[in-house]
Write an enzyme that holds these catalytic residues in place. Structure first.
Site, mmCIF file in Angstrom:
data_model
loop_
_atom_site.group_PDB
_atom_site.id
_atom_site.type_symbol
_atom_site.label_atom_id
_atom_site.label_comp_id
_atom_site.label_asym_id
_atom_site.label_seq_id
_atom_site.Cartn_x
_atom_site.Cartn_y
_atom_site.Cartn_z
ATOM 1 N N SER A 197 11.249 27.444 -25.156
ATOM 2 C CA SER A 197 11.190 27.454 -26.623
ATOM 3 C C SER A 197 9.845 28.017 -27.035
ATOM 4 O O SER A 197 8.857 27.899 -26.300
ATOM 5 C CB SER A 197 11.342 26.041 -27.182
ATOM 6 O OG SER A 197 11.022 26.007 -28.569
ATOM 7 N N TYR A 210 9.853 17.230 -27.009
ATOM 8 C CA TYR A 210 10.391 18.597 -26.937
ATOM 9 C C TYR A 210 9.280 19.577 -26.566
ATOM 10 O O TYR A 210 9.439 20.397 -25.663
ATOM 11 C CB TYR A 210 11.007 18.959 -28.280
ATOM 12 C CG TYR A 210 11.695 20.307 -28.324
ATOM 13 C CD1 TYR A 210 12.886 20.515 -27.641
ATOM 14 C CD2 TYR A 210 11.160 21.354 -29.070
ATOM 15 C CE1 TYR A 210 13.533 21.745 -27.689
ATOM 16 C CE2 TYR A 210 11.794 22.582 -29.130
ATOM 17 C CZ TYR A 210 12.976 22.779 -28.433
ATOM 18 O OH TYR A 210 13.616 23.994 -28.482
#
Length: 258
Positions: free
Chosen positions: A145, A162
């Site tokens: 990401s 995350y």
């Protein structure tokens, strides 16, 4: 040049293939000529993607798989090998975006993030790499990401687990790339920014405040569109990237530019 991107005769495995970016990529692999193995927990959703690929005339199987469970992954990869005989490409797309900062996150939520986003890549690669080494060929593409290298600025969407887990994907990618390059295996990672998917539709895309801020700060002025990640995925999955090793390509419309 088109031959570089031709995946005819290749077998691609896609984890997290039941929806979103994984499902889109699976169809793109089939359009490029590959046969495809779809892996995810939700078999009914996999069968929907499978039906789309079957219409393209490619061989495709849907295999129920929990990437956080070693026996599940081992059995799924064996099913793929029993069906196709070999695996050329793996797209490790399965992932979750757990919200919350370190003060708020439960230990269970933290572990779930790392189990899905990092352990899933480790387990899938563990059972795919031996036959890639044997054949002297393999393309492993890990979906990380853009938030592996930049943090969410909007406090409402703080996602520390995350951030940390996707950063770990980059470390794992580099380590694997160094170890397996001599066997003809390339390992690279992609860092998408905001794309509409099942995961983001009910969170980031529901916040007008977040979207307004995102669009204002992004040079392109918008989130990524369906299919816009596929070119990068196909590049890293094909012989066009035969000398690309251990790299991280950000696909974010320029949002991470400094």
């Amino acid at each position: 040049m088109s031959d570089y991107f031709d995946l005819s005769g290749k077998v691609a495995v896609v984890t997290g293939a039941s929806s979103g970016l994984g499902a889109d990529a699976a169809v793109a692999y089939a359009q490029a000529g590959a046969d495809v193995a779809l892996l995810a927990r939700r078999i009914e959703k996999l069968n929907e993607v499978k039906a789309v690929i079957e219409k393209l005339g490619r061989k495709v199987i849907a295999v129920g798989c929990d990437v956080t469970n070693e026996e599940s992954v081992k059995a799924a990869i064996q099913t793929v090998l029993d069906t196709f005989g070999h695996i050329d490409i793996v797209l490790n797309d399965a992932g979750i975006a757990q919200g919350g900062g370190v003060e708020d996150l439960s230990e269970e939520a933290w572990d779930r993030s790392f189990d899905t986003n990092v352990k899933g890549i480790y387990l899938t690669s563990k059972y795919v790499i031996p036959q890639m080494k044997e054949r002297g060929y393999g393309k492993i593409v890990n979906i990380a990401s853009v938030n592996a290298v930049i943090a969410d600025k909007e406090e409402t969407f703080t996602r520390h687990a995350y951030n940390a887990s996707k950063s770990a994907v980059l470390g794992l990618t580099k380590g694997m790339a160094c170890t397996y390059a001599k066997y003809g295996i390339t390992v690279n990672a992609i860092g998408p920014a905001l794309f509409e998917s099942e995961m983001t539709a009910g969170t980031l895309f529901k916040s007008e405040q977040f979207l307004t801020g995102y669009n204002h700060l992004n040079p392109t002025g918008r989130p990524g569109k369906k299919g816009e990640l596929n070119g990068t995925i196909l590049y890293l999955s094909s012989d066009a990237s035969s000398y690309v090793q251990g790299q991280f390509i950000i696909v974010d419309g320029g949002g991470a530019l400094v």
